[in-house]
Scaffold this active site. Structure first.
Site, short mmCIF file in Angstrom:
data_model
loop_
_atom_site.label_atom_id
_atom_site.label_comp_id
_atom_site.label_asym_id
_atom_site.label_seq_id
_atom_site.Cartn_x
_atom_site.Cartn_y
_atom_site.Cartn_z
N ALA A 88 0.83 -1.30 0.15
CA ALA A 88 0.02 0.15 0.07
C ALA A 88 0.94 1.21 -0.19
O ALA A 88 0.22 2.36 0.18
CB ALA A 88 -0.87 -0.01 1.18
N THR A 89 2.20 1.01 -0.16
CA THR A 89 2.97 2.22 0.09
C THR A 89 3.28 3.25 -1.07
O THR A 89 3.82 3.96 -1.28
CB THR A 89 4.33 1.86 0.39
N ARG A 131 7.99 -0.13 3.68
CA ARG A 131 8.40 1.41 3.88
C ARG A 131 7.46 2.03 4.96
O ARG A 131 6.42 2.33 4.70
CB ARG A 131 8.53 2.22 2.88
N ASP A 158 7.73 -7.65 4.97
CA ASP A 158 8.20 -8.10 3.70
C ASP A 158 7.40 -9.27 3.51
O ASP A 158 7.48 -10.59 4.04
CB ASP A 158 9.60 -8.51 3.58
N VAL A 159 6.62 -9.47 2.40
CA VAL A 159 5.85 -10.70 1.96
C VAL A 159 6.54 -11.98 1.96
O VAL A 159 5.92 -12.87 1.61
CB VAL A 159 4.84 -10.23 0.97
N ASN A 186 -1.78 -7.30 -3.39
CA ASN A 186 -1.04 -6.52 -4.47
C ASN A 186 0.42 -6.26 -4.77
O ASN A 186 1.13 -5.96 -5.58
CB ASN A 186 -1.59 -5.27 -4.28
N TYR A 243 8.88 -12.76 -14.86
CA TYR A 243 7.80 -11.70 -14.20
C TYR A 243 6.60 -12.52 -14.90
O TYR A 243 5.45 -12.78 -14.21
CB TYR A 243 8.07 -10.39 -14.93
N GLY A 259 -2.81 -4.13 -17.91
CA GLY A 259 -1.70 -3.99 -18.82
C GLY A 259 -0.82 -2.61 -18.24
O GLY A 259 -0.60 -2.32 -17.00
P1 NDP Z 1 4.53 0.00 -7.32
O1 NDP Z 1 6.01 -0.38 -7.47
O2 NDP Z 1 4.05 1.20 -7.70
O3 NDP Z 1 4.00 -0.67 -5.90
C1 NDP Z 1 4.39 -1.96 -5.58
C2 NDP Z 1 4.22 -2.19 -4.04
O4 NDP Z 1 4.45 -3.48 -3.80
C3 NDP Z 1 4.64 -1.27 -3.17
O5 NDP Z 1 3.90 -0.69 -2.20
C4 NDP Z 1 5.91 -2.07 -2.54
O6 NDP Z 1 6.02 -1.74 -1.06
C5 NDP Z 1 5.00 -3.38 -2.42
N1 NDP Z 1 6.14 -4.34 -2.33
C6 NDP Z 1 7.21 -4.65 -3.40
N2 NDP Z 1 7.86 -5.89 -2.83
C7 NDP Z 1 7.28 -6.23 -1.67
C8 NDP Z 1 7.89 -6.94 -0.74
N3 NDP Z 1 8.90 -8.01 -0.71
N4 NDP Z 1 7.10 -7.10 0.43
C9 NDP Z 1 6.26 -6.04 0.88
N5 NDP Z 1 5.59 -5.41 -0.08
C10 NDP Z 1 6.02 -5.17 -1.38
O7 NDP Z 1 3.94 -1.02 -8.33
P2 NDP Z 1 2.24 -1.33 -8.83
O8 NDP Z 1 1.52 -0.48 -7.95
O9 NDP Z 1 2.36 -0.80 -10.29
O10 NDP Z 1 2.28 -2.95 -8.56
C11 NDP Z 1 1.27 -3.34 -8.02
C12 NDP Z 1 1.03 -5.10 -8.57
O11 NDP Z 1 0.46 -4.61 -9.72
C13 NDP Z 1 2.23 -5.80 -8.55
O12 NDP Z 1 1.90 -6.84 -8.33
C14 NDP Z 1 2.68 -5.68 -9.97
O13 NDP Z 1 3.24 -6.71 -10.58
C15 NDP Z 1 1.35 -5.67 -10.64
N6 NDP Z 1 1.12 -5.05 -11.87
C16 NDP Z 1 1.34 -3.61 -12.30
C17 NDP Z 1 1.41 -3.23 -13.58
C18 NDP Z 1 1.74 -1.88 -13.91
O14 NDP Z 1 2.02 -1.79 -15.01
N7 NDP Z 1 2.07 -0.98 -13.08
C19 NDP Z 1 0.29 -4.04 -14.54
C20 NDP Z 1 0.00 -5.14 -13.99
C21 NDP Z 1 0.05 -5.73 -12.78
P3 NDP Z 1 7.53 -1.54 -0.43
O15 NDP Z 1 8.46 -1.20 -1.47
O16 NDP Z 1 7.24 -0.27 0.51
O17 NDP Z 1 7.44 -2.79 0.36
C1 8X3 Z 2 3.12 -5.22 -16.07
C2 8X3 Z 2 2.28 -5.01 -17.25
O1 8X3 Z 2 2.26 -4.51 -19.99
O2 8X3 Z 2 4.12 -3.89 -18.31
O3 8X3 Z 2 2.52 -6.10 -15.15
O4 8X3 Z 2 3.70 -6.15 -18.67
S1 8X3 Z 2 3.02 -4.71 -18.61
#
Ligand code: NDP
Ligand code: 8X3
Length: 250
Positions: free
Chosen positions: A10-11, A35, A57-58, A84, A150, A181
């Site tokens: 959620a950060t 964070r 950390d998940v 997420n 990925y 996407g």
């Molecule tokens: P961001 O990088 O903006 O946010 C990712 C979030 O995941 C952060 O809050 C981060 O928090 C958290 N996170 C990452 N690794 C860990 C960990 N090991 N433990 C706990 N928290 C973690 O990315 P998005 O919001 O874009 O992505 C969210 C989800 O959506 C992801 O699963 C991504 O794969 C998926 N997605 C994204 C797309 C895109 O184009 N943006 C498209 C399709 C899917 P912190 O670093 O504080 O731990």
């Molecule tokens: C990320 C979406 O289009 O960058 O999950 O592969 S894309």
């Protein structure tokens, strides 16, 4: 009674936008990420919404289990879990990419998601009520160069979501896989390891999806009447579509 949602990651990005969306709708929020300061800022910004933050950390199985086991009574039961937290690292071809990056993606996108699901699910089944929303990706449905591990992790999320539904047959627990996407968040900055130029090039000239678009999809799926299960939502920006299959000509 107020509903409660647990949002991992959620950060930033989708998770933060979902927190804002559900707070507006009057839900109680359990927000996690690594964070701590960002979670504190978000909690303050969301006031007077009721927010419980947990820093972990998940990838840490015990920490996932403890985060769920130690939830304050007033944040129970958990009506919805949004798995997420996740990331992509690198876009090099499979033969050249870092195995450490692959492990990080597997540990976060697959293992972290399964730890959280397994921790939250028994109480949902016992109540015969609840909703698990997973963040998959179009990368789990279609291959693209550099998507390798990925995309593989997101294909797991796709199939795991369907298999969860199979195991939950006969219960009223819902499962939805959100498959976005291209969406402009911190995603590409993380993928390119802090290289802001490389990250911004990804979205150059494209009206990409926004985190609010995804929050809207997730909210819609959870707000539908309890007898409706949205299995999956695949969503792309209009400017992104399917490229032709590559052909290596002589
Ligand atoms: P961001 O990088 O903006 O946010 C990712 C979030 O995941 C952060 O809050 C981060 O928090 C958290 N996170 C990452 N690794 C860990 C960990 N090991 N433990 C706990 N928290 C973690 O990315 P998005 O919001 O874009 O992505 C969210 C989800 O959506 C992801 O699963 C991504 O794969 C998926 N997605 C994204 C797309 C895109 O184009 N943006 C498209 C399709 C899917 P912190 O670093 O504080 O731990
Ligand atoms: C990320 C979406 O289009 O960058 O999950 O592969 S894309």
């Amino acid at each position: 009674m107020q509903k409660t949602i647990f949002i991992t990651g959620a950060t930033a990005g989708f998770g933060k936008a979902m927190a804002e969306r559900y707070a507006r709708e009057g839900w109680q929020l359990i927000l996690s990420g690594r964070r701590a300061e960002r979670l504190d800022e978000l909690k303050a910004a969301l006031a007077p919404a009721k927010v419980h933050t947990v820093v972990f950390d998940v990838r840490d199985r015990k920490a996932c289990e403890e985060a769920v086991a130690n939830l304050p009574a007033e944040f129970l039961p958990v009506d919805a879990l949004v798995n997420n937290a996740g990331l992509a690292l690198g876009m090099e071809p499979a033969q050249a990419c870092s195995l450490d990056d692959w492990e990080t993606m597997i540990d976060t996108n697959i293992k972290g998601l399964t730890y959280m699901t397994r921790a939250v699910l028994p109480a949902m089944v016992e109540r015969n009520k609840g909703h698990v929303v997973n963040l998959g990706s179009i990368a789990g449905n279609y291959p693209y160069p550099g998507g390798n591990c990925y995309g593989g992790t997101k294909a797991f999320v796709n199939h795991f979501s369907k298999n969860l539904r199979a195991d939950l047959a006969g219960t009223r627990v819902r499962v939805t896989n959100i498959e976005p996407g291209m969406c402009e968040t911190e995603f590409s900055e993380v993928r390119f390891k802090g290289d802001k130029d490389a990250a911004s090039k990804v979205y150059k000239g494209v009206d990409a999806l926004t985190a609010d678009d995804i929050a809207e999809c997730v909210y819609w799926a959870t707000a539908l009447p309890a007898h409706v299960n949205i299995n999956a939502i695949e969503v792309m920006p209009v400017q992104q579509s399917f490229a032709m299959f590559a052909v290596d000509r002589d």
